[in-house]
Design a protein around this motif. Sequence first.
Motif, PDB file in Angstrom:
ATOM      1  N   VAL A 174       1.046  -1.154   0.130  1.00  0.00           N
ATOM      2  CA  VAL A 174      -0.085   0.088  -0.162  1.00  0.00           C
ATOM      3  C   VAL A 174       0.879   1.359   0.038  1.00  0.00           C
ATOM      4  O   VAL A 174       0.526   2.173  -0.563  1.00  0.00           O
ATOM      5  CB  VAL A 174      -0.951  -0.040   1.345  1.00  0.00           C
ATOM      6  N   ILE A 184       3.357   1.752  -1.646  1.00  0.00           N
ATOM      7  CA  ILE A 184       3.802   2.014  -3.039  1.00  0.00           C
ATOM      8  C   ILE A 184       2.864   3.089  -3.551  1.00  0.00           C
ATOM      9  O   ILE A 184       3.262   3.959  -4.174  1.00  0.00           O
ATOM     10  CB  ILE A 184       3.831   0.856  -3.989  1.00  0.00           C
ATOM     11  N   LEU A 185       1.704   3.110  -3.283  1.00  0.00           N
ATOM     12  CA  LEU A 185       0.672   3.919  -3.712  1.00  0.00           C
ATOM     13  C   LEU A 185       0.967   5.458  -3.415  1.00  0.00           C
ATOM     14  O   LEU A 185       0.563   6.395  -4.249  1.00  0.00           O
ATOM     15  CB  LEU A 185      -0.824   3.661  -3.287  1.00  0.00           C
ATOM     16  N   HIS A 198       3.863   6.729  -3.340  1.00  0.00           N
ATOM     17  CA  HIS A 198       4.658   7.204  -4.323  1.00  0.00           C
ATOM     18  C   HIS A 198       4.095   7.426  -5.654  1.00  0.00           C
ATOM     19  O   HIS A 198       4.302   8.210  -6.530  1.00  0.00           O
ATOM     20  CB  HIS A 198       5.989   6.198  -4.513  1.00  0.00           C
ATOM     21  N   VAL A 199       3.156   6.605  -6.178  1.00  0.00           N
ATOM     22  CA  VAL A 199       2.396   6.674  -7.151  1.00  0.00           C
ATOM     23  C   VAL A 199       1.670   7.793  -7.208  1.00  0.00           C
ATOM     24  O   VAL A 199       1.382   8.543  -8.131  1.00  0.00           O
ATOM     25  CB  VAL A 199       1.518   5.413  -7.187  1.00  0.00           C
ATOM     26  N   ILE A 200       0.897   8.276  -6.185  1.00  0.00           N
ATOM     27  CA  ILE A 200      -0.176   9.404  -6.281  1.00  0.00           C
ATOM     28  C   ILE A 200       0.978  10.603  -6.052  1.00  0.00           C
ATOM     29  O   ILE A 200       0.590  11.529  -7.153  1.00  0.00           O
ATOM     30  CB  ILE A 200      -0.666   9.590  -4.844  1.00  0.00           C
ATOM     31  N   ILE A 211      -1.895   4.982 -13.881  1.00  0.00           N
ATOM     32  CA  ILE A 211      -2.571   4.710 -12.821  1.00  0.00           C
ATOM     33  C   ILE A 211      -2.699   2.825 -12.544  1.00  0.00           C
ATOM     34  O   ILE A 211      -2.184   2.184 -11.696  1.00  0.00           O
ATOM     35  CB  ILE A 211      -3.897   4.840 -12.655  1.00  0.00           C
ATOM     36  N   THR A 212      -2.709   2.194 -13.779  1.00  0.00           N
ATOM     37  CA  THR A 212      -2.624   0.836 -13.988  1.00  0.00           C
ATOM     38  C   THR A 212      -1.287   0.251 -13.495  1.00  0.00           C
ATOM     39  O   THR A 212      -1.253  -0.578 -12.850  1.00  0.00           O
ATOM     40  CB  THR A 212      -3.129   0.337 -15.337  1.00  0.00           C
ATOM     41  N   GLY A 247       0.775   1.849 -11.679  1.00  0.00           N
ATOM     42  CA  GLY A 247       1.148   1.962 -10.224  1.00  0.00           C
ATOM     43  C   GLY A 247       0.146   1.008  -9.520  1.00  0.00           C
ATOM     44  O   GLY A 247       0.860   0.339  -8.374  1.00  0.00           O
ATOM     45  N   LEU A 248      -0.826   0.628  -9.685  1.00  0.00           N
ATOM     46  CA  LEU A 248      -1.821  -0.524  -9.078  1.00  0.00           C
ATOM     47  C   LEU A 248      -0.947  -1.735  -9.261  1.00  0.00           C
ATOM     48  O   LEU A 248      -0.760  -2.543  -8.311  1.00  0.00           O
ATOM     49  CB  LEU A 248      -3.061  -0.646  -9.581  1.00  0.00           C
ATOM     50  N   TYR A 249      -0.284  -2.195 -10.144  1.00  0.00           N
ATOM     51  CA  TYR A 249       0.393  -3.207 -10.374  1.00  0.00           C
ATOM     52  C   TYR A 249       1.615  -3.253  -9.688  1.00  0.00           C
ATOM     53  O   TYR A 249       1.964  -4.394  -8.898  1.00  0.00           O
ATOM     54  CB  TYR A 249       0.834  -3.427 -11.901  1.00  0.00           C
ATOM     55  N   ALA A 295       2.269  -1.798  -6.669  1.00  0.00           N
ATOM     56  CA  ALA A 295       1.808  -1.931  -5.372  1.00  0.00           C
ATOM     57  C   ALA A 295       1.476  -3.239  -5.218  1.00  0.00           C
ATOM     58  O   ALA A 295       1.684  -4.080  -4.264  1.00  0.00           O
ATOM     59  CB  ALA A 295       0.515  -1.103  -5.095  1.00  0.00           C
TER      60      ALA A 295
END
Length: 216
Positions: A54, A56-57, A59-61, A160-161, A163-165, A167
């Motif tokens: 979680v 990781i999200l 850093h994605v955001i 976004i995809t 990032g979800l991957y 995470a």
Amino acid sequence: MFETLSLYWLEFAAIATLHFFAVASPGPDFAVVVKQSVSSGRRSAMYTSIGIGVGILIHVIYSLLGIGILIQTTPWLFQLFAYAAAAYLLYLGWGAIRSKPPVAPNPNLEQCSLCSQPTSDKKSFMIGLVTNGLNPKATLFFLTVFAVAVSPETPLEVKITYGLYLAFATGLWFCFLSYLLSGTRVRSTLMANGYWFDRIMGIILIALAFKLIFST
């Protein structure tokens, strides 16, 4: 959506490859999962692994919002971030170094489980979340990925995809690691002298903290 993603499979393959080598290399996340597996057991290590995923999200955001560029172009802000991460690693490391021998140590898992120091699910999750969220290694990885490996023309939904991957893959990797390390034979062997192992991981965490301080 799937048709859009199919156009970026080469980009995704590059990101997935970079991520594999980044997540497999030893770092704060790895040290914390090993510590949780040995000192608190499989359940705690699993929640810590989920927290790392979680994290990781985070850093994605900030990468998607453009804050990552701000950190990259503002050295003092990244330095402050690194010092915060070092302080947290020092806190975890000092706690691990202070581990005491169990009252009745025994290499058998049934009795060793009584010697472990259980950690609540929420605390285990937060340890993983904060450790990864403040991990400069992860920050540098995402600055590199979203600034170099990902094209500016890549649609937001594709990013976004990605990032979800990342995470999910990160959480899955550390859950797998937790499963292996907390297995009956492995954990019983480590728990025979578990407090010494805990202290060693504490030293590693503190060493990582000082490495962050002096490298920034």
